[in-house]
Design a protein around this motif. Sequence first.
Motif, short mmCIF file in Angstrom:
data_model
loop_
_atom_site.label_atom_id
_atom_site.label_comp_id
_atom_site.label_asym_id
_atom_site.label_seq_id
_atom_site.Cartn_x
_atom_site.Cartn_y
_atom_site.Cartn_z
N GLY A 1 -44.73 3.63 -5.58
CA GLY A 1 -44.21 2.29 -6.02
C GLY A 1 -45.56 1.42 -6.49
O GLY A 1 -44.84 0.30 -7.02
N VAL A 2 -46.63 1.75 -7.31
CA VAL A 2 -47.25 1.08 -7.52
C VAL A 2 -48.09 1.46 -8.89
O VAL A 2 -47.92 2.24 -9.87
N GLY A 3 -47.77 0.44 -9.57
CA GLY A 3 -47.65 0.59 -11.49
C GLY A 3 -48.92 -0.47 -11.73
O GLY A 3 -48.89 -1.52 -11.86
N LEU B 1 -40.98 12.57 -13.20
CA LEU B 1 -41.86 12.19 -11.76
C LEU B 1 -40.92 10.94 -10.76
O LEU B 1 -40.33 11.19 -9.56
N SER B 2 -40.62 10.21 -11.54
CA SER B 2 -40.18 9.07 -11.56
C SER B 2 -38.23 9.38 -10.44
O SER B 2 -38.10 8.39 -9.77
N PRO C 1 -41.27 1.24 -11.05
CA PRO C 1 -42.17 0.56 -9.69
C PRO C 1 -41.89 -1.13 -9.11
O PRO C 1 -41.09 -1.41 -9.74
N ASP C 2 -42.09 -0.55 -7.52
CA ASP C 2 -41.94 -1.60 -7.03
C ASP C 2 -43.05 -3.19 -7.53
O ASP C 2 -42.32 -4.28 -6.35
N GLU D 1 -37.72 -7.54 -17.12
CA GLU D 1 -36.16 -6.38 -16.75
C GLU D 1 -37.10 -5.69 -15.37
O GLU D 1 -36.66 -5.18 -14.81
N LEU D 2 -38.07 -5.43 -15.70
CA LEU D 2 -39.61 -4.33 -14.55
C LEU D 2 -38.83 -5.05 -12.98
O LEU D 2 -38.38 -4.31 -12.62
#
Length: 264
Positions: free
Chosen positions: A92-94, A118-119, A164-165, A190-191
């Motif tokens: 969850g790292v982006g 993938l996610s 991602p988180d 939004e993210l």
Amino acid sequence: MLVAAQSVREKPVMLKIEDLSVSIGDRQILNGVNIEIKQGEVHALLGSNGSGKSTLLSTIMGYPQFKVTSGRIIFKGQDITNMTVDERARLGVGISVQKPPAIKGITLQDAVQMTTGLSGNNLDVTGAANRLDVSYLLDRDLNLGYSGGEAKRSELLQLLAQSPDLIMFDEPESGVDLVNIGLVGNAINELLHKNELRKGPRAASGLIITHTGFILEYVNADKGHILCDGSITCSGNPRDMLEHIRQFGYDRCRICPSPNGGAQ
Ligand code: ADP
Ligand code: MG
């Protein structure tokens, strides 16, 4: 009683950077950096050119040329210091880098499809591409000949696909005109709300490098940090910090006898 107990409940820590030192080749770039970001918090990272901001984000993402010489990176309670980029992304790292590389033979659509696969994220790609004004780019090779704004918006579409988180942005306003900065700002929100479109508290956390602070007009930052010669010299209210930098530049950060060097 229940309400009181809930209101004091601490948010979980999303990212903890402990005493992190990093070198590239035989040159030390970061010296003992400490940052803690809780779930839902957005932190702004400020600092003059060459102070190590992009190095910090790249190290958190796990790009192999950045060698951790001491310290740890803890993400959602797990030590990710020695994990690969791929493992971190799955956890969850982006990241949205400043200049994403062009990849011939892979279209934006391919990249988004691979990422959603993938996610397992159920993104409405058509709707998101329309909101970001990138529908016309979906069939083009990734980042090949994209303008600054197009590259940024295409990065954001890929991040929405990943969901991602922890979302890191390296100067999201650079190369982006005033119309696009609104689009970029809305997509970042939004993210951070994980597609809840600003209803309720943020679900994800953010770490944003900004020079101008323009992006903070759209994305409310909870805390700011100034990186100076590879060390955090000051942490506090990002708006006050930006105002101070606008007036005095970064020169004072070198000599400021900050009582909280590296403190939270
Ligand atoms: P900032 O993002 O704050 O402008 P960077 O993290 O990009 O700073 O760079 C910090 C220092 O690390 C600079 O002196 C830069 O030249 C050096 N550096 C960054 N990336 C590399 C690299 N891949 N190889 C060698 N030196 C690098
Ligand atoms: Mg940089």
